[in-house]
Motif scaffolding. Structure first.
Motif, PDB file in Angstrom:
ATOM      1  N   ILE A   6       0.847  -1.199   0.000  1.00 18.02           N
ATOM      2  CA  ILE A   6       0.000   0.000   0.000  1.00 18.02           C
ATOM      3  C   ILE A   6       0.881   1.247   0.000  1.00 18.02           C
ATOM      4  N   GLU A   7       1.917   1.252   0.824  1.00 14.21           N
ATOM      5  CA  GLU A   7       2.824   2.406   0.882  1.00 14.21           C
ATOM      6  C   GLU A   7       3.448   2.679  -0.484  1.00 14.21           C
ATOM      7  N   ARG A   8       3.891   1.619  -1.176  1.00 12.96           N
ATOM      8  CA  ARG A   8       4.472   1.801  -2.520  1.00 12.96           C
ATOM      9  C   ARG A   8       3.437   2.377  -3.481  1.00 12.96           C
ATOM     10  N   ALA A   9       2.207   1.869  -3.389  1.00 14.15           N
ATOM     11  CA  ALA A   9       1.141   2.338  -4.274  1.00 14.15           C
ATOM     12  C   ALA A   9       0.823   3.814  -4.015  1.00 14.15           C
ATOM     13  N   VAL A  10       0.807   4.214  -2.758  1.00 18.98           N
ATOM     14  CA  VAL A  10       0.518   5.613  -2.431  1.00 18.98           C
ATOM     15  C   VAL A  10       1.642   6.509  -2.948  1.00 18.98           C
ATOM     16  N   ARG A  11       2.894   6.080  -2.797  1.00 19.93           N
ATOM     17  CA  ARG A  11       4.015   6.854  -3.358  1.00 19.93           C
ATOM     18  C   ARG A  11       3.833   7.018  -4.867  1.00 19.93           C
ATOM     19  N   ASN A  12       3.454   5.940  -5.538  1.00 18.44           N
ATOM     20  CA  ASN A  12       3.229   5.999  -6.987  1.00 18.44           C
ATOM     21  C   ASN A  12       2.108   6.968  -7.344  1.00 18.44           C
ATOM     22  N   LEU A  14       1.136   9.592  -5.548  1.00 23.37           N
ATOM     23  CA  LEU A  14       1.651  10.943  -5.308  1.00 23.37           C
ATOM     24  C   LEU A  14       2.505  11.416  -6.482  1.00 23.37           C
ATOM     25  N   GLU A  15       3.367  10.544  -6.971  1.00 22.32           N
ATOM     26  CA  GLU A  15       4.196  10.901  -8.129  1.00 22.32           C
ATOM     27  C   GLU A  15       3.338  11.110  -9.370  1.00 22.32           C
ATOM     28  N   ALA A  16       2.337  10.251  -9.554  1.00 25.43           N
ATOM     29  CA  ALA A  16       1.490  10.321 -10.749  1.00 25.43           C
ATOM     30  C   ALA A  16       0.671  11.611 -10.816  1.00 25.43           C
ATOM     31  N   ILE A  17       0.334  12.177  -9.665  1.00 25.85           N
ATOM     32  CA  ILE A  17      -0.432  13.432  -9.684  1.00 25.85           C
ATOM     33  C   ILE A  17       0.483  14.658  -9.681  1.00 25.85           C
ATOM     34  N   GLY A  18       1.787  14.414  -9.746  1.00 26.34           N
ATOM     35  CA  GLY A  18       2.738  15.514  -9.853  1.00 26.34           C
ATOM     36  C   GLY A  18       3.307  15.994  -8.528  1.00 26.34           C
ATOM     37  N   GLU A  19       3.132  15.234  -7.473  1.00 20.06           N
ATOM     38  CA  GLU A  19       3.677  15.596  -6.166  1.00 20.06           C
ATOM     39  C   GLU A  19       5.043  14.951  -5.963  1.00 20.06           C
ATOM     40  N   ASP A  20       5.765  15.466  -5.003  1.00 23.55           N
ATOM     41  CA  ASP A  20       7.061  14.921  -4.618  1.00 23.55           C
ATOM     42  C   ASP A  20       6.887  14.192  -3.282  1.00 23.55           C
ATOM     43  N   THR A  22       8.847  12.950  -1.388  1.00 22.04           N
ATOM     44  CA  THR A  22       9.930  13.171  -0.417  1.00 22.04           C
ATOM     45  C   THR A  22       9.833  14.534   0.265  1.00 22.04           C
ATOM     46  N   ARG A  23       8.890  15.377  -0.188  1.00 19.04           N
ATOM     47  CA  ARG A  23       8.795  16.690   0.467  1.00 19.04           C
ATOM     48  C   ARG A  23       8.273  16.508   1.888  1.00 19.04           C
ATOM     49  N   GLU A  24       8.564  17.506   2.719  1.00 14.65           N
ATOM     50  CA  GLU A  24       8.322  17.389   4.162  1.00 14.65           C
ATOM     51  C   GLU A  24       6.899  16.941   4.525  1.00 14.65           C
ATOM     52  N   GLY A  25       5.901  17.537   3.975  1.00  9.96           N
ATOM     53  CA  GLY A  25       4.525  17.201   4.340  1.00  9.96           C
ATOM     54  C   GLY A  25       4.059  15.830   3.884  1.00  9.96           C
ATOM     55  N   LEU A  26       4.746  15.242   2.903  1.00 12.85           N
ATOM     56  CA  LEU A  26       4.311  13.966   2.325  1.00 12.85           C
ATOM     57  C   LEU A  26       5.185  12.766   2.712  1.00 12.85           C
ATOM     58  N   GLN A  27       6.287  12.983   3.393  1.00 11.42           N
ATOM     59  CA  GLN A  27       7.221  11.891   3.666  1.00 11.42           C
ATOM     60  C   GLN A  27       6.572  10.700   4.372  1.00 11.42           C
ATOM     61  N   ARG A  28       5.707  10.953   5.308  1.00 10.37           N
ATOM     62  CA  ARG A  28       5.074   9.852   6.053  1.00 10.37           C
ATOM     63  C   ARG A  28       3.663   9.531   5.559  1.00 10.37           C
ATOM     64  N   THR A  29       3.215  10.210   4.520  1.00 13.32           N
ATOM     65  CA  THR A  29       1.856   9.984   4.013  1.00 13.32           C
ATOM     66  C   THR A  29       1.623   8.534   3.586  1.00 13.32           C
ATOM     67  N   PRO A  30       2.519   7.900   2.838  1.00 16.52           N
ATOM     68  CA  PRO A  30       2.272   6.507   2.472  1.00 16.52           C
ATOM     69  C   PRO A  30       2.085   5.593   3.696  1.00 16.52           C
ATOM     70  N   GLU A  31       2.879   5.809   4.718  1.00 11.75           N
ATOM     71  CA  GLU A  31       2.759   5.014   5.948  1.00 11.75           C
ATOM     72  C   GLU A  31       1.420   5.291   6.637  1.00 11.75           C
ATOM     73  N   GLN A  35      -1.665   2.613   7.295  1.00 10.95           N
ATOM     74  CA  GLN A  35      -2.211   2.406   8.644  1.00 10.95           C
ATOM     75  C   GLN A  35      -3.725   2.649   8.651  1.00 10.95           C
ATOM     76  N   MET A  36      -4.149   3.716   7.986  1.00  9.79           N
ATOM     77  CA  MET A  36      -5.574   4.037   7.910  1.00  9.79           C
ATOM     78  C   MET A  36      -6.334   2.923   7.191  1.00  9.79           C
ATOM     79  N   TYR A  37      -5.786   2.422   6.083  1.00 10.99           N
ATOM     80  CA  TYR A  37      -6.455   1.364   5.343  1.00 10.99           C
ATOM     81  C   TYR A  37      -6.592   0.102   6.184  1.00 10.99           C
ATOM     82  N   GLU A  38      -5.607  -0.177   7.000  1.00  8.72           N
ATOM     83  CA  GLU A  38      -5.700  -1.346   7.870  1.00  8.72           C
ATOM     84  C   GLU A  38      -6.916  -1.223   8.787  1.00  8.72           C
TER      85      GLU A  38
END
Length: 188
Positions: A6-12, A14-20, A22-31, A35-38
């Motif tokens: 799920i984390e890999r998919a969320v990173r993908n 984020l990249e697909a919509i043009g986000e980075d 690795t930027r500060e606000g998104l670094q832990r978003t995949p995690e 967790q939320m999906y669980e």
């Protein structure tokens, strides 16, 4: 649940919509999303019927039981966005076969915590009650706001969708069905 996938998919995404990612606000978003999906999909591999233990009432209670305004949150399987609202469950026990009120709420929670359709929720809840409690009748009403109508597409805020599943005596007896509807609509 494969949270790393799920984390890999969320990173993908984020990249697909043009986000980075690795930027500060998104670094832990995949995690966080994993967790939320669980949590929100915890009912996916659970059997909702397991929550409906019945016990026989010494009085052989065969009058209406209504638990209304059971709140729920679920995820639309078509768009992966939430829908949420309230479930009302009415049943007439047969031979005193009743269940605890909180068990009905657990049934709703288990059915809602998976990719879902509102219509399927009605059917699953009603069918579980029929199978386990064998009542004279069951009426399940789901009132929900579908975020796929609110956030995207037609963008109609505060619209509600109401669906029902009717079994047994409630299907045959319009007076009994009307009694339940009046109790649900009663004073809030």
């Amino acid at each position: 649940m494969d949270k790393k996938k799920i984390e890999r998919a969320v990173r993908n995404i984020l990249e697909a919509i043009g986000e980075d990612p690795t930027r500060e606000g998104l670094q832990r978003t995949p995690e966080r999303v994993a967790q939320m999906y669980e949590d929100i999909f915890a009912g996916t591999n659970q059997n909702p019927e397991e929550h409906l233990e019945f016990f026989s009432d010494d009085m052989d209670y065969e009058d209406l039981i209504l638990v209304k305004d059971i709140s729920f949150y679920s995820m639309c399987e078509h768009h992966l966005v939430p829908f949420f609202g309230k479930v009302h469950i009415a049943y007439i026990p047969k031979e005193g076969r009743i269940t605890g009120f909180s068990r009905l709420a657990r049934l709703v929670e288990t059915v809602a915590r998976r990719l879902q359709l509102q219509e399927r929720m009605n059917k699953m809840i009603a069918d579980a009650i029929v199978k386990i409690l064998e009542p004279l009748g069951v009426l399940v009403i789901v009132e929900a706001e579908q975020m796929c109508m609110t956030m995207r597409g037609i963008k109609k805020t505060e619209s509600r969708t109401i669906t029902s599943a009717v079994r047994g005596i409630f299907k045959e007896d319009s007076a009994s069905r009307a009694e339940v509807m009046n109790l649900i609509k009663g004073s809030d």
